[in-house]
Motif scaffolding. Structure first.
Motif, PDB file in Angstrom:
ATOM      1  N   ALA A 284       2.709   2.485   2.166  1.00 24.04           N
ATOM      2  CA  ALA A 284       2.785   3.060   3.774  1.00 24.04           C
ATOM      3  C   ALA A 284       3.868   3.015   4.114  1.00 24.04           C
ATOM      4  O   ALA A 284       4.588   1.812   4.170  1.00 24.04           O
TER       5      ALA A 284
ATOM      6  N   LEU B 255       2.321   9.833  -0.033  1.00 23.98           N
ATOM      7  CA  LEU B 255       2.240   8.418  -0.140  1.00 23.98           C
ATOM      8  C   LEU B 255       3.281   7.639  -0.951  1.00 23.98           C
ATOM      9  O   LEU B 255       3.804   6.949  -0.623  1.00 23.98           O
TER      10      LEU B 255
ATOM     11  N   ASN C 177       0.874  -1.400  -0.065  1.00 21.10           N
ATOM     12  CA  ASN C 177      -0.036  -0.184  -0.115  1.00 21.10           C
ATOM     13  C   ASN C 177       0.723   1.404  -0.087  1.00 21.10           C
ATOM     14  O   ASN C 177       0.358   2.512   0.130  1.00 21.10           O
TER      15      ASN C 177
ATOM     16  N   THR D 213      -4.919   2.570   0.893  1.00 21.57           N
ATOM     17  CA  THR D 213      -4.431   3.747   0.641  1.00 21.57           C
ATOM     18  C   THR D 213      -5.127   3.907  -0.963  1.00 21.57           C
ATOM     19  O   THR D 213      -4.662   5.013  -1.392  1.00 21.57           O
TER      20      THR D 213
ATOM     21  N   TYR E  77      -1.466  11.103   5.465  1.00 20.53           N
ATOM     22  CA  TYR E  77      -0.758  11.501   3.845  1.00 20.53           C
ATOM     23  C   TYR E  77      -1.584  12.665   3.496  1.00 20.53           C
ATOM     24  O   TYR E  77      -2.751  12.474   2.838  1.00 20.53           O
TER      25      TYR E  77
ATOM     26  N   PHE F 250      -5.018   7.699   8.769  1.00 21.25           N
ATOM     27  CA  PHE F 250      -5.309   6.309   9.098  1.00 21.25           C
ATOM     28  C   PHE F 250      -4.837   6.013  10.688  1.00 21.25           C
ATOM     29  O   PHE F 250      -3.743   6.433  10.953  1.00 21.25           O
TER      30      PHE F 250
END
Length: 237
Positions: free
Chosen positions: A102, A171, A100, A139, A165, A151
């Protein structure tokens, strides 16, 4: 007989002064580190240097001995001398979730694990577990719309911790802002890296936020629930 307070203090000083200071230093054997005091030396082999693509170094965290294993990602380990052995107290990771995008930054303390040449696997194992859970949020919406989103990561007492983000670009660059929220308001740590810190390796529970304040030398500011409450008073945006 009643001991005079000065006598008790002096006895305590003499008792404490008998403690032999221990230090952790690079060893004479390549790739080794050494625990030593005025009477003894214990060598740990294959601890620093290159290993399977990782550059492993003896560093300091908050002026105490630590290890760093870095390649694409970074892993940190705080060290504690105990009698004739070196223990790992905390293991941190600063990685990225490839699924994702992250950033995943967290650590676990209170490990009390004896140092071995395979120590670098400890933080990697926790990283794999928490990238598949805590940092596994969806995401897709941020990538597709470009609109930022918070998140939820967990709670430190009453304090809620989020990764924000602000845009798709943040991101793509794995650059979240750590946000905390209390009943009184919020606080944004902006570009400071924040490590979620858990304790109890058998049943990890979130207790602290360790904020990276300096990389060379490496310094972490440990923030407990009460510390976070004091700053989480600004208007939430």
């Amino acid at each position: 007989m009643t001991k005079h307070p000065l006598f008790v203090s002096l006895l305590l000083f003499l008792t404490c002064s008998k403690a032999v200071p221990r230090e952790i230093v690079s060893g004479q054997i390549p790739g080794s580190i050494m625990l030593r005091d005025s009477n003894n030396e214990v060598t740990y082999k294959n601890i620093i240097g290159d290993k399977e693509g990782f550059d492993r170094k003896l560093i300091s965290i908050n002026d105490s001995p630590a290890l760093r294993a870095s390649a694409r990602y970074k892993f940190y380990y705080t060290l504690t001398p105990r009698e004739n052995e070196i223990l790992i107290d905390c293991a941190y990771f600063d990685t990225r979730n490839i699924y994702n995008g992250a950033r995943a930054s967290a650590g676990i303390c209170g490990l009390n694990i004896e140092l071995t040449e395979n120590y670098d696997e400890i933080a990697q194992d926790y990283s794999n577990i928490w990238r598949a859970s805590i940092f596994s949020f969806d995401t897709k919406e941020v990538f597709e719309s470009g609109i930022g989103k918070d998140f939820f990561l967990g709670k430190i007492g009453e304090i809620e911790v989020f990764d924000r983000y602000p845009s798709a670009n943040s991101l793509e660059n794995s650059a979240p802002q750590k946000i905390i929220k209390s009943r009184s308001g919020c606080f944004n740590f902006a570009d400071a890296v924040g490590f979620l810190v858990f304790i109890n390796k058998d049943n990890p529970t979130l207790h602290y936020l360790d904020v990276l304040r300096s990389e060379d030398p490496l310094r972490l500011q440990r923030m407990q629930e009460q510390d976070l409450k004091k700053i989480a008073v600004k208007k939430c945006t």
